[in-house]
Enzyme design. Sequence first.
Site, short mmCIF file in Angstrom:
data_model
loop_
_atom_site.label_atom_id
_atom_site.label_comp_id
_atom_site.label_asym_id
_atom_site.label_seq_id
_atom_site.Cartn_x
_atom_site.Cartn_y
_atom_site.Cartn_z
N SER A 61 0.84 -1.20 0.00
CA SER A 61 0.00 0.00 0.00
C SER A 61 0.87 1.24 0.00
O SER A 61 2.05 1.20 0.38
CB SER A 61 -0.89 0.02 1.25
N ASP A 62 0.29 2.36 -0.43
CA ASP A 62 0.92 3.64 -0.16
C ASP A 62 0.86 3.85 1.35
O ASP A 62 0.09 3.20 2.06
CB ASP A 62 0.21 4.77 -0.90
N TRP A 63 1.66 4.77 1.85
CA TRP A 63 1.80 4.95 3.29
C TRP A 63 0.49 5.49 3.89
O TRP A 63 0.07 6.60 3.60
CB TRP A 63 2.97 5.88 3.57
N GLY A 64 -0.14 4.66 4.72
CA GLY A 64 -1.44 5.01 5.27
C GLY A 64 -2.57 4.78 4.28
O GLY A 64 -3.70 5.23 4.51
N GLY A 65 -2.29 4.05 3.20
CA GLY A 65 -3.27 3.86 2.15
C GLY A 65 -4.00 2.53 2.21
O GLY A 65 -4.59 2.12 1.21
#
Length: 839
Positions: free
Chosen positions: A227-231
């Site tokens: 995932s993207d960071w916090g995604g």
Amino acid sequence: MGSHITPNVDAILNQLTLEEKVSLLAGKNFWETVDIPEKGVPSVKVSDGPNGARGATFKNGPTAACFPASCLLASTWDVEAARRIGNALAEETQSKGARALLAPTVCPHRHPLGGRNFESFSEDPLLAGKMAAQYIHGLQEKGVAATIKHFAANEQETCRFTVNAHIAERALREIYLKPFEIAIKEANPMAVMTSYNILNGHHADSSSFLLKDVLRGQWGWNGLVMSDWGGTNSTADSLEAGLDLEMPGPTKWRKAETVLEEIKAGRVSERTIDACARNVLEFMAKLGCFEDPSISEEKSINKPEHQQLIRSVGSQGLVLLKNEDNTLPLKKEQLANKKVALLGFAKEGLIHGGGSASVNAHYRVTAEEGLRSALGDAIEFDYAQGAHTFRQLPLMNNMVVDRDGQPGWTLDLFFNEDATGEPSASRHSDVAAYVPIFVKEAWGSLRATAQFTPSQSGRHYLGMSGLGRSKVLIDGQMAYEQKENCPDSMAFLLGGVKEPEVQWDFEGGKTYTVEVTTLKPSKSGGLSLIDGYIGFRAGFMTEEEHNRDLVSEAVEVAKRSDLAIVFTGHTPDWETEGQDQISFSLPSNGSQDRLVTAVSSVNTNTIVVNCTGVAIDMPWLDKVKAVVQAWFPGQEAGNAIADVLTGAVNPSGRLPVSFPRRIEDAPAHGNFPGEYIDGQLNVTYEEGIFVGYRHYDRSEKHRSQVLFPFGYGLSYTTFAHANPRVSISENAEKFDVTIEVTNTGSLAGADVVQVYAGAKQASSENPVKELVGFAKVQLEPKQSKTVSVEFDTRQLAHFSEGTSRWEIDGGEYEISIGRSVQDIVGKLTLSVGAQSYKL
């Protein structure tokens, strides 16, 4: 790739408990995966980003090489340059103890106001895909994993965490998935990063269509999806869709007890856990982590060969847009004993955009330094800033002391949420800011105090912003109050929140107590990673500085100069991840446009060098002699710019995007960044496949809306083109287009041969022509070479939503060979039979 002893991943997997397998599916911390030492499972470290390996520290960490931005790399049209950049970035990544780079970014440029366009390559999916493929090869052949991103449809930054992008499948397949498809099939990146946004109603991280059907199914790719960071937005849905790794850690969605409950309820299968854990383990195995599990200390290694590469590629990617009366190149002998005005950003190197692409560069060469080095002491340079371009007032760091009389501020931190009573902790801060990047401590409120002694009297300017409700007191009197939480936490982090400017009467030499209080927001309004964290910044500028007439100063310098060079552009505060551009005009509030207009009115030899990652409005274009689009060239910016301006390098850059005359002429205008429906931003890609030049090519009226077309760029020499030919392979699956290119001028230079194709009887449903191949050729004066560009028959196909297949309509097709999409130098016709391809 170097060879590794391949561990038995299945054997390792089989010895792990279910809880241990689950633990592998989220990061250990911000940059590393979870290790299980007792079972022989190592950790792997990753690093941002596309134009430099920053390392673990977001700001002011160990220095790193800053490479040209991908928009510049694409404007070289040189796939070998992309590969060399990938090679060098691999070495940089390893110097930061990482084995995977979170790059490249390949999302197409849909709209000129896209905040992150600079970080990606092009409006054209073929150019983007081909450049990305070689960038990936360059990384991975040196043993570093590429992480292609952001999959998919992340073409804007406004509400990027929650925006619902509505895209018809044809446009999705032909434009937005195509660069991923090309790069993944040609270069096989080890990792794919999902995007934050929602696509057609489904978060990208939990989209079975994207991850199962397309990526792993139709494209046959087998690697790690992170995932993207916090995604990550769910537990069961993201796991079952095939999101292997939630980043960063510690986990928010994949706590062992949560996942076990989902398994027990039948919403997640143990087979899914095994598949995801296997992908994580195989990723580590490919990178040699089992042989050498160490994560080395971050180092700053300033390699001369990287410096040379950055300078060379940087100069290759600069695009000469205008050169009236052959004003360029500048010759040392012609400028001897003359005065040259350097205006605007001449003393500030605009080397990269903001956000995860930013690095603490080893150094930055400014344009002034580059030109002084190139032109020597025989020329007199004069400088003026010329324009106010700040987005926020400078931090209030001068003329302040903390409680102990030391320069800086005292920060009192409270667990309570009203900053009352005795503080739970106190500390000194050199700066008037507390920014919660990678902060592990969560406070309820903060009070920052300083004794401020201004050096001059006046009605000075204060600026302040906080993540939560905040206020500023001067000697106990309220100077400013922010009554609501910050609506965009990402903008706050990246310096893009427009702070209200408050004026306050100060007396020079008198000491004032300045107190800032800020409270924890209930929700940060953006990046979930900092939900509940406090943060603030306080700015200050004297009345004299703020109201200084910089344009008049620049005009006076230009008047007494023989030549004026105005350096315009975007600082990382203005062009950055986390927010889209606020205007098609250069910031701030027309100041740079006024500067160019005023200078060109008093000096007929005015040159503009523009450093942005996007097209901009150029209302002064007819008033200046020359324009160079310099993008963000990396740490050697000043030298790369000087090389082109002085002719040490003959410009060979070609635009990877169209430059519209007005923002209203952009095909996505009116559908960017979208509209709110029941509190959620929705954006509809109503232009469909007609992105960039595909839109402008539709008619003469549309073509007239382009200031500079896709593929355009001037040279200091001239080229002639002759004898275009096309041959077809025996199986009729490939075409080979050749054309003879001659350098008819007196200087060595490079030309870019661009091959476009489209049905001779154009349908309104299809583009008139599309880029199908390109080649760059270097030629000495009077030299000729036959250039060959090969493309597949399948590239003529369009996606049919009716049949869910790629279809070629039989008939005659026109092959156009151009110096740009509008400057066609040769045409050929061929017949193609109707064909249909499965996904």
